[in-house]
Motif scaffolding. Sequence first.
Motif, mmCIF file in Angstrom:
data_model
loop_
_atom_site.group_PDB
_atom_site.id
_atom_site.type_symbol
_atom_site.label_atom_id
_atom_site.label_comp_id
_atom_site.label_asym_id
_atom_site.label_seq_id
_atom_site.Cartn_x
_atom_site.Cartn_y
_atom_site.Cartn_z
ATOM 1 N N LEU A 67 -2.890 -7.328 -2.445
ATOM 2 C CA LEU A 67 -2.500 -7.666 -1.080
ATOM 3 C C LEU A 67 -1.097 -8.281 -1.065
ATOM 4 O O LEU A 67 -0.293 -7.997 -0.166
ATOM 5 C CB LEU A 67 -3.512 -8.642 -0.486
ATOM 6 N N ASN A 68 -0.795 -9.104 -2.063
ATOM 7 C CA ASN A 68 0.530 -9.709 -2.143
ATOM 8 C C ASN A 68 1.604 -8.681 -2.482
ATOM 9 O O ASN A 68 2.698 -8.715 -1.913
ATOM 10 C CB ASN A 68 0.534 -10.838 -3.173
ATOM 11 N N ASN A 104 2.133 -6.753 0.716
ATOM 12 C CA ASN A 104 2.796 -7.571 1.732
ATOM 13 C C ASN A 104 4.266 -7.789 1.389
ATOM 14 O O ASN A 104 5.125 -7.785 2.281
ATOM 15 C CB ASN A 104 2.086 -8.915 1.866
ATOM 16 N N ASN A 105 4.567 -7.977 0.106
ATOM 17 C CA ASN A 105 5.962 -8.146 -0.298
ATOM 18 C C ASN A 105 6.779 -6.900 0.004
ATOM 19 O O ASN A 105 7.917 -6.980 0.486
ATOM 20 C CB ASN A 105 6.051 -8.480 -1.790
ATOM 21 N N LEU A 106 6.208 -5.736 -0.286
ATOM 22 C CA LEU A 106 6.908 -4.483 -0.011
ATOM 23 C C LEU A 106 7.090 -4.289 1.491
ATOM 24 O O LEU A 106 8.163 -3.891 1.963
ATOM 25 C CB LEU A 106 6.115 -3.321 -0.615
ATOM 26 N N TYR A 107 6.052 -4.583 2.241
ATOM 27 C CA TYR A 107 6.102 -4.510 3.707
ATOM 28 C C TYR A 107 7.159 -5.474 4.256
ATOM 29 O O TYR A 107 7.956 -5.117 5.134
ATOM 30 C CB TYR A 107 4.718 -4.868 4.241
ATOM 31 N N ALA A 108 7.207 -6.692 3.719
ATOM 32 C CA ALA A 108 8.169 -7.691 4.193
ATOM 33 C C ALA A 108 9.594 -7.279 3.873
ATOM 34 O O ALA A 108 10.512 -7.521 4.670
ATOM 35 C CB ALA A 108 7.854 -9.053 3.566
ATOM 36 N N LEU A 165 5.406 5.622 -2.290
ATOM 37 C CA LEU A 165 6.284 4.460 -2.411
ATOM 38 C C LEU A 165 5.729 3.476 -3.436
ATOM 39 O O LEU A 165 6.470 2.957 -4.286
ATOM 40 C CB LEU A 165 6.441 3.786 -1.053
ATOM 41 N N VAL A 166 4.438 3.192 -3.373
ATOM 42 C CA VAL A 166 3.820 2.276 -4.340
ATOM 43 C C VAL A 166 3.883 2.860 -5.740
ATOM 44 O O VAL A 166 4.146 2.146 -6.721
ATOM 45 C CB VAL A 166 2.364 1.959 -3.938
ATOM 46 N N THR A 173 -3.254 -1.135 -3.591
ATOM 47 C CA THR A 173 -1.998 -1.630 -3.016
ATOM 48 C C THR A 173 -1.503 -0.700 -1.921
ATOM 49 O O THR A 173 -1.052 -1.154 -0.852
ATOM 50 C CB THR A 173 -0.919 -1.776 -4.106
ATOM 51 N N ALA A 174 -1.585 0.613 -2.139
ATOM 52 C CA ALA A 174 -1.150 1.580 -1.121
ATOM 53 C C ALA A 174 -2.041 1.513 0.115
ATOM 54 O O ALA A 174 -1.562 1.668 1.250
ATOM 55 C CB ALA A 174 -1.151 2.989 -1.705
#
Length: 547
Positions: free
Chosen positions: A293-294, A297-301, A360-361, A378-379
């Motif tokens: 999840l982290n 979220n980091n990639l999303y952020a 992307l992941v 993660t994806a």
Amino acid sequence: MTSKNRENRENGENPKSSKIANTVVLMMLITLVGKIMGILRDRMQGVYFGTDTIESIAFTQASLLPRVFLDIMFASVLSASFIPIFNRYLEKQDKEAALNLAASFVRIVFLVTAAVSLLAVLFAEPIYMLFWFDATTANPQTVSLGIMLLQIMFPIMLISGLAFSFTGILQSMGQFNIPAAMSIASNGVILLYYWLFIDYFGVVGLAVAFLLGWSMQVIIQIPFLLKHGFFGVLVRNPLTSKKTQNPQKSALKEIGKLTLPVMVASWLAPVNFLVNNRAAINLYGGGPGVVALNYANNLYAVITGLFVLSLANVLFPALSKLAAHDDWQQYTDFLRSSLRWLLFFLVPMSFGLMAVAWPLVVLVYQDGLFQEESVRITATALFFFSMGILGFGLQAILSRACFALKDGKSPLITALIAIVINAVLSFALVPALEIGGPALASAAAVTVAAAGLLFRLQRRLPAPLWDKQTTWNMAKILALSTLMYAAVSFSVEIFSNIFSSATLLNRVIILVVPASVGLMIYIAGALIIKVPESRLAMRWLLDKFTT
């Protein structure tokens, strides 16, 4: 008025908007470098520690807490309570008075964050257990390592408090590039540790490197604050004279009055993320769900923050100054234009990121200990996080618009509602969606918060923020984004079958070619069906290339 400005106005352009666009683009380029380094930093963590090792779980949990504590207690207070009043001092009084106020504020931030950091280090064990584990299910090795790492890294809260305070001062004085470069400095230190020392000092040394990296965010801003004379003011007592004593005390009281509602309103992101992590703690054997999840979220952020936060950091001081001058019509027009640009960029970004979440992941993370199962979960989280991109962008801009009006009540109310929605959905959706449940809950909550802020702001302003033209533009953008999503998803499937071997070049092709196809479809479609922002964007680009 110059002939160039007159021509821009006749074409519906605002010279001030053009200047802001230039600043935002430059900030985005600087921020992009830092974000790429941040992605590389996370990739190195995934390669060395994966998602299911003791080191990975303990480090992720320990590094998250000081940042969340800062966000809950101070981060938006620094921007939303301090910046509007600091800007008012700059506009209506003088620079020295404003710097005196800033010095008093920085001293308060330092004392409070230092006290909290010290207490957190002393009581690291109960804090760690409270947020991450039940005593009956905790892995003793993970807990022991996590507590040690937490004690090393919690002073990040103190360092970040100073860094954000300095950032607010510099941005209010029109200097955006140095604050934007903070992540370059911090990530540079961490990457050097991975390249030179990780094999010698492991995850404990990594925690020290994070602390040193965050310290660089303070250090790089010091020369520019010296240039403005801030430290000369800081070393003197800012309340030495009766002439300055009463105005500054009044301003600090005003900041304090705004602090509680702003603080509660700022809880949306950090509290939601803590709840999301708590909902994921028992997935996949305990721990890997939190780590994945982290990563997601980091990639999303990184992707969303590159545009949204660059725009927000430039718009907020501008909105604060318009509010300080009571120029409500220009304030409304400026905010409405900003919202339309958000729609133009963020809706396709949301659909596009959903379509390329898996490749992307794979490209960013899959290596070393980060393999197929880590990629899958993660994806999945990234896919559902991506549904909240528009809500995140609108909430970030609209909350700052409220803070510029010294309205902390509206963000407070919407944040509390969104926190409840996220908490309920995070646990309710886990049985059906697993890790996708907390991510989808986060997206839904931030979208509700954005809608609530829009409704409350609309009631205060003299003209509509969301008018018929905006609705019509939104319909066009949604249609184009849906078409783009279908094309990108189909392209990913095709290219995955053609370039099936796991080489770096093949991974790049599977991501970049479908993404490029989607981007061309969106841009061409926007020009054909006459989305206004598409023509303005193309005109701006052509102007940059020709000049």
